[in-house]
Design a protein around this motif. Structure first.
Motif, PDB file in Angstrom:
ATOM      1  N   UNK A 234     -20.921 -28.641  -7.364  1.00  0.00           N
ATOM      2  CA  UNK A 234     -20.179 -28.224  -6.418  1.00  0.00           C
ATOM      3  C   UNK A 234     -19.480 -26.899  -6.800  1.00  0.00           C
ATOM      4  N   UNK A 235     -19.544 -25.864  -5.936  1.00  0.00           N
ATOM      5  CA  UNK A 235     -19.064 -24.594  -6.211  1.00  0.00           C
ATOM      6  C   UNK A 235     -17.452 -24.484  -5.719  1.00  0.00           C
ATOM      7  N   UNK A 236     -16.791 -23.945  -6.778  1.00  0.00           N
ATOM      8  CA  UNK A 236     -15.327 -23.693  -6.413  1.00  0.00           C
ATOM      9  C   UNK A 236     -15.093 -22.155  -6.683  1.00  0.00           C
ATOM     10  N   UNK A 237     -14.985 -21.325  -5.728  1.00  0.00           N
ATOM     11  CA  UNK A 237     -14.667 -19.934  -5.753  1.00  0.00           C
ATOM     12  C   UNK A 237     -13.492 -19.557  -6.416  1.00  0.00           C
ATOM     13  N   UNK A 238     -13.391 -18.594  -7.376  1.00  0.00           N
ATOM     14  CA  UNK A 238     -12.261 -18.204  -7.682  1.00  0.00           C
ATOM     15  C   UNK A 238     -12.077 -16.675  -7.659  1.00  0.00           C
ATOM     16  N   UNK A 239     -11.217 -16.309  -7.056  1.00  0.00           N
ATOM     17  CA  UNK A 239     -10.736 -14.828  -6.413  1.00  0.00           C
ATOM     18  C   UNK A 239      -9.891 -14.343  -7.337  1.00  0.00           C
ATOM     19  N   UNK A 240      -9.400 -13.160  -6.874  1.00  0.00           N
ATOM     20  CA  UNK A 240      -8.112 -12.374  -7.399  1.00  0.00           C
ATOM     21  C   UNK A 240      -6.638 -13.088  -7.445  1.00  0.00           C
ATOM     22  N   UNK A 241      -5.889 -12.807  -8.258  1.00  0.00           N
ATOM     23  CA  UNK A 241      -4.640 -13.317  -8.018  1.00  0.00           C
ATOM     24  C   UNK A 241      -4.031 -12.780  -6.605  1.00  0.00           C
ATOM     25  N   UNK A 242      -3.080 -13.891  -6.146  1.00  0.00           N
ATOM     26  CA  UNK A 242      -2.285 -13.417  -4.997  1.00  0.00           C
ATOM     27  C   UNK A 242      -1.136 -12.649  -5.298  1.00  0.00           C
ATOM     28  N   UNK A 243      -0.536 -11.802  -4.376  1.00  0.00           N
ATOM     29  CA  UNK A 243       0.746 -11.192  -4.939  1.00  0.00           C
ATOM     30  C   UNK A 243       1.554 -11.875  -5.684  1.00  0.00           C
ATOM     31  N   UNK A 244       1.897 -13.044  -5.106  1.00  0.00           N
ATOM     32  CA  UNK A 244       2.938 -13.966  -5.877  1.00  0.00           C
ATOM     33  C   UNK A 244       2.620 -14.439  -7.283  1.00  0.00           C
ATOM     34  N   UNK A 245       1.160 -14.675  -7.467  1.00  0.00           N
ATOM     35  CA  UNK A 245       0.704 -14.901  -8.792  1.00  0.00           C
ATOM     36  C   UNK A 245       0.552 -13.689  -9.713  1.00  0.00           C
ATOM     37  N   UNK A 246       0.416 -12.432  -9.251  1.00  0.00           N
ATOM     38  CA  UNK A 246       0.459 -11.336 -10.116  1.00  0.00           C
ATOM     39  C   UNK A 246       1.819 -11.009 -10.646  1.00  0.00           C
ATOM     40  N   UNK A 247       2.797 -11.315  -9.667  1.00  0.00           N
ATOM     41  CA  UNK A 247       4.176 -11.177 -10.135  1.00  0.00           C
ATOM     42  C   UNK A 247       4.821 -12.237 -11.204  1.00  0.00           C
ATOM     43  N   UNK A 248       4.353 -13.393 -10.812  1.00  0.00           N
ATOM     44  CA  UNK A 248       4.562 -14.567 -11.522  1.00  0.00           C
ATOM     45  C   UNK A 248       3.975 -14.390 -13.155  1.00  0.00           C
ATOM     46  N   UNK A 249       2.810 -13.864 -13.052  1.00  0.00           N
ATOM     47  CA  UNK A 249       2.107 -13.675 -14.434  1.00  0.00           C
ATOM     48  C   UNK A 249       2.701 -12.687 -14.959  1.00  0.00           C
ATOM     49  N   UNK A 250       3.145 -11.267 -14.528  1.00  0.00           N
ATOM     50  CA  UNK A 250       3.775 -10.430 -15.337  1.00  0.00           C
ATOM     51  C   UNK A 250       5.191 -10.755 -15.707  1.00  0.00           C
ATOM     52  N   UNK A 251       5.907 -11.601 -14.893  1.00  0.00           N
ATOM     53  CA  UNK A 251       7.382 -12.225 -15.129  1.00  0.00           C
ATOM     54  C   UNK A 251       7.138 -13.024 -16.551  1.00  0.00           C
ATOM     55  N   UNK A 252       6.318 -14.020 -16.330  1.00  0.00           N
ATOM     56  CA  UNK A 252       6.323 -15.049 -17.266  1.00  0.00           C
ATOM     57  C   UNK A 252       5.769 -14.300 -18.657  1.00  0.00           C
ATOM     58  N   UNK A 253       4.831 -13.553 -18.829  1.00  0.00           N
ATOM     59  CA  UNK A 253       4.416 -12.638 -19.740  1.00  0.00           C
ATOM     60  C   UNK A 253       5.541 -11.848 -20.375  1.00  0.00           C
TER      61      UNK A 253
END
Length: 965
Positions: A234-253
């Protein structure tokens, strides 16, 4: 045909985020009981070391000697700012919770998406969660290369003590298969993660079923074709971060690094210009942490570098939408890394890493002299950028002035191995490459494919990087590849990557020797599919660059001919060799691609194609030329003499083959030594000659020595070793030591299948030889089983009309008879005769043999009338086919007719001994002229005819006495 040379850091490394490594690994302990692993078993890496303890009261796979830890590889640790991505996680959980297809109890899913979107991190998170929730086994595998997958399976099998595992590097495929079989049989719950799959068509890497319905296979890939979703995945597509995921990544990092103040109001704009690509955001976060700049300051620098990219990478050329943000982030990070100690090495080091295989290369490459010299030569000031031209105008003018003034430039200070490891650590900390450390195996240094591509595309080509990589790869290559197969696999992968991406520059810098060395390695290893495709690629490159008549083009064509022979495509090899010979300027041209090499290659191809007379004529002509040019004892002359001896053997002139083979062996022992691979090869050939002339004791002794030496030099399943093993088996059989032949015959089949595949002619021949061994020692049921499988495989791959298929069906009929299955024997032999008649004609010698065999079978089961009628018709047909001239050089046909007459005489003996005696006398008249061809089957036929004549004479005399009374 067997012809000569063508056998049938200093200190601990920092972690990715710059923090100190853990003081000690976490240990996870499990037990093995009844073939099942109990307790969390996870990959060794930054999360811990695997220890497997078999339960003493319940048995299970054995523990390693000393009871120490079992390191199984590396499960990636999660990034410090990992985003769980609830949407993707939910779709993945649903895919792996769905009903397993076909009732196999095995659920498979594929995380599919472009480069840099975080597929591997999501897979790693799933693997960590599986370990935490009680999975019995979690195995992480780098699946970029199929051979690497099999090697990791084999290592896992050895660590777990899977039954049937040899832990021998030569038995990688067997151990990998044992591991997959163990997975399908265990009751435990397991997770297999195949990271970055590049080929979904290779069934050998995929488990087929699972007993525990909680077992799962998870893969990641950048592919999009239909094979991804085949086999129930079964294929599960993975795309880019959403806006909230990008900001959460930078904040967490940034917060995790203790620098939350670096996150300012520009963070959202930065995420937007980076395209919400996780890889680019990772580059940006590593830079801000390392340099203490805010996200706004980084955005300014990134924007400036993006503007510089307009001339290098116009926005319209970024088809994947990922290239520009990755490239700009790379440039920003490299400028900072260039200023860190060891100063001025980051840019040239990154350029070197980018010409190698992104999946990884050996860490020891960075301490090779060619690499250290390259780094010293390319070391520059801290402000040097990757986009700067390799020779700035000022530098050119300064060097020109020095040349005119006769002044020598002051030599640049050398770069030490310690500095080379330090620059790897710097690039690792900036997230530009991954340094797995000294214990990470031959793929310790890896670069993300997008980062690698960006490095190659934005800067001018530095030929020194290609040169250093080429010569360092060759320097690391083991003299004998079987001594470190894992390293050789990685060296091949890196060499092929370099050849396909930088081949134009390799010709310019004189590093083309690696291109040809790679082709020879693929051919010598028996990787015939890969070798054939690679030599075709190299031929195209040479033709485009140099034209069809250039020496390099002709050398590549000779390499392709050798690959064709290994691939069982001798007809193509002959056509190519004849084409080369017709365009050779001089029959005695010297050099690799001259007439001598072309003719020698064609001799081999003729032999492989079953054209021994043409091979001999060409080989004798060639020998006369090389002896005149180089003398009788030159190594090249000895190679040709060895080939002539093989041609003598294949044309029935075995006594001459022995004489010439002994002379070649003596000279090679004198000039090369007893253990040289050419000497050992000559010894293998001579053992076969001895066997054919009846010198069986010498044959066995010579074959045993050659086989032992070949194993030491070429490994258990090197092509020369397989040839030596085949010779050993045939010598044991000839000496009446069939019991001694069983083990090497079984190893020959296994080794041939591993090296060239189950359906290659070498493997088919090995299986036929094993059947003969089993039959000789009385294991007729095993012989029948081997033949039944062989016949099915031949019919499927070669077709029903193949001569090999026809002969195998006939042989199976005989085996049925010996195994006490007369009905099966008659059915099979009648089908065999029908197929021979349809394919070959009623008068063909092989058809006669099929008739004779069926007639003999009829006689043995009591159908005497049918047997005699068939024999009479067969005898008349055979004599018509040969005509009155029985001295024509149709050795095999005459030999066959002699056997037919003998069988007919035996059948006549009980009723008409006078006719039987006449048959025996005719056999003697027919076969005596063949004695000049040496010892063959006709020798035994003559002896049997003499016995028949004696018995018939006694019966006639006895009948006469009875009549007189």
């Amino acid at each position: 045909m067997a012809v000569d040379g063508n056998e049938v850091g200093a200190g601990e490394e920092p972690t990715r985020d710059g923090s100190a490594p853990d003081a000690a690994p976490m240990t996870v302990t499990s037990t093995l009981s009844g073939g099942t692993v109990h307790g969390p078993v996870i990959q060794a890496g930054r999360i811990g070391t695997v220890i497997v303890n078999p339960a003493p009261d319940r048995g299970g796979p054995p523990q390693a000697a000393g009871g120490g830890p079992f390191p199984l590889g590396a499960l990636p640790s999660l990034a410090s700012a990992f985003q769980s991505r609830d949407d993707v996680h939910g779709r993945l959980a649903a895919a792996l919770a769905a009903e397993a297809p076909h009732g196999l109890g095995l659920r498979s899913a594929v995380l599919a998406g472009g480069g840099g979107v975080g597929k591997s991190q999501l897979a790693a998170a799933w693997a960590h969660r599986a370990a935490e929730t009680g999975a019995d086994l979690v195995l992480w595998v780098d699946a970029t290369d199929v051979s690497n997958v099999l090697a990791q399976y084999a290592r896992a099998a050895a660590a777990l003590g899977v039954p049937g595992t040899t832990a021998d590097p030569a038995d990688t495929e067997r151990d990998a298969a044992a591991f997959l079989s163990w997975l399908t049989a265990t009751d435990g719950r397991w997770l297999l993660v195949l990271d970055d799959v590049t080929d979904f068509t290779r069934s050998a890497v995929w488990p087929t079923r699972a007993r525990n319905p909680g077992s799962q296979v998870l893969a990641t890939t950048r592919l999009r074709d239909a094979t991804v979703s085949s086999a129930g995945r079964t294929i599960v597509e993975v795309g880019l971060f959403s806006r909230d995921e990008s900001l959460a990544f930078l904040r967490s990092r940034l917060t995790g690094a203790g620098r939350p103040e670096l996150l300012d109001e520009s963070a959202e704009r930065l995420a937007q210009v980076l395209g919400h690509l996780p890889l680019a955001l990772g580059h940006a976060a590593a830079y801000t942490v390392r340099n203490g700049c805010t996200t706004g300051e980084y955005l300014d620098r990134f924007t400036a570098r993006s503007a510089d990219l307009d001339s290098l990478m116009p926005a319209a050329t970024d088809a994947e939408r990922y290239g520009r943000p990755v490239t700009a982030a790379l440039l920003v990070a490299l400028e900072a890394a260039q200023r860190e100690e060891p100063e001025g090495l980051a840019v040239p080091a990154m350029q070197l890493a980018a010409v190698l295989d992104p999946a990884g290369h050996p860490r020891q490459l960075w301490t090779e002299p060619a690499v250290l010299d390259y780094l010293a030569e390319r070391r520059s000031g801290p402000d040097r950028r990757i986009t700067d031209p390799p020779f700035p105008p000022k530098s050119v003018l300064r060097n020109l002035w020095r040349l005119v003034a006769g002044r020598k430039e002051k030599p640049k200070p050398p770069v030490s191995a310690t500095e080379a490891r330090q620059v790897l650590a710097v690039l690792h900390n900036y997230n530009l490459l991954t340094d797995g450390g000294p214990d990470a195996g031959p793929r310790a240094i890896a670069v993300h494919a997008l980062t690698s591509r960006a490095t190659r595309e934005v800067g001018p080509k530095y030929l020194g990087a290609c040169f250093a990589a080429s010569w360092s790869l060759q320097s690391l290559w083991p003299e004998y590849e079987h001594t470190d197969r894992a390293l050789v696999d990685v060296l091949r992968a890196n060499s092929e990557h370099l050849a396909r991406t930088e081949h134009k520059f390799m010709w310019m810098i004189g590093a083309d020797s690696l291109l040809f060395a790679l082709g020879r390695s693929l051919t010598d290893a028996g990787l015939h599919v890969e070798a054939t495709e690679y030599w075709k690629f190299l031929v195209r490159e040479c033709e485009e660059r140099f034209g069809p008549d250039h020496e390099d083009t002709r050398s590549a064509l000779l390499g392709l001919a050798s690959a064709y022979n290994i691939a069982d495509r001798s007809t193509d090899a002959v056509a190519l060799g004849e084409q080369l010979l017709s365009t050779t300027p001089s029959a005695s041209s010297l050099g690799l691609s001259g007439g001598i090499s072309v003719r020698n290659s064609l001799v081999v191809s003729y032999g492989e194609a079953g054209r021994p007379a043409e091979a001999l004529a060409l080989a004798e002509q060639l020998l006369a030329d090389v002896e005149q040019l180089w003398g009788p004892t030159d190594p090249n002359t000895l190679t040709v003499r060895s080939n002539v001896a093989s041609c003598y053997q294949n044309t029935g002139r075995v006594a001459e083959a022995v004489e010439l083979g002994e002379a070649v062996l003596r000279e090679r022992e004198r000039t090369l030594g007893h253990e040289h691979e050419d000497t050992v090869h000559s010894r293998t050939l001579l053992a076969g000659y001895y066997r054919q002339v009846g010198r069986t004791d010498e044959a066995v002794g010579t074959a045993e020595l050659a086989h032992a030496q070949s194993e030491r030099i070429h490994g258990d399943d090197g092509l020369p070793t397989l040839s030596a093993r085949k010779t050993l088996v045939t010598c044991y059989l000839a000496a009446g030591r069939a019991a001694d032949a069983v083990a090497p015959a079984e190893r020959l089949v296994d080794g041939s299948a591993r090296r060239v595949g189950d359906t290659h002619r070498r493997t088919f021949n090995a299986r036929a030889l094993l059947e003969a061994v089993y039959g000789t020692v009385g294991r007729t049921a095993d012989a029948v089983a081997v033949l039944e499988r062989l016949l099915a495989d031949l019919a499927r791959t070669k077709g029903l009309d193949s001569p090999t298929t026809l002969a195998t069906r006939q042989r199976l009929g005989k085996r049925y008879l010996y195994d006490g299955r007369p009905d099966d024997a008659v059915t099979t032999l009648e089908q065999s005769l029908a197929e021979h008649t349809r394919v070959l004609s009623a008068d063909a010698p092989d058809t006669y043999e099929a008739q004779l065999l069926l007639a003999g079978t009829y006689w043995r089961i009591g159908r005497h009338a049918e047997s005699m009628a068939m024999r009479e018709a067969l005898l008349a047909g055979a004599e018509r086919h040969l005509g009155g001239d029985l001295t024509v050089p149709k050795v095999h046909a005459i030999d066959f007719l002699g056997g037919l007459l003998l069988a007919h005489g035996r059948a006549l003996l009980p009723q008409t001994p006078t006719a039987a005696r006449a048959c025996a006398e005719k056999v003697a008249d027919l076969l005596r002229p063949l004695e000049e061809h040496g010892t063959g089957t006709w020798s035994e036929t003559l002896k049997a005819a003499a016995r028949l004549e004696t018995e018939a004479r006694h019966r006639v005399a006895s009948d006469g006495q009875v009549s007189a009374r």
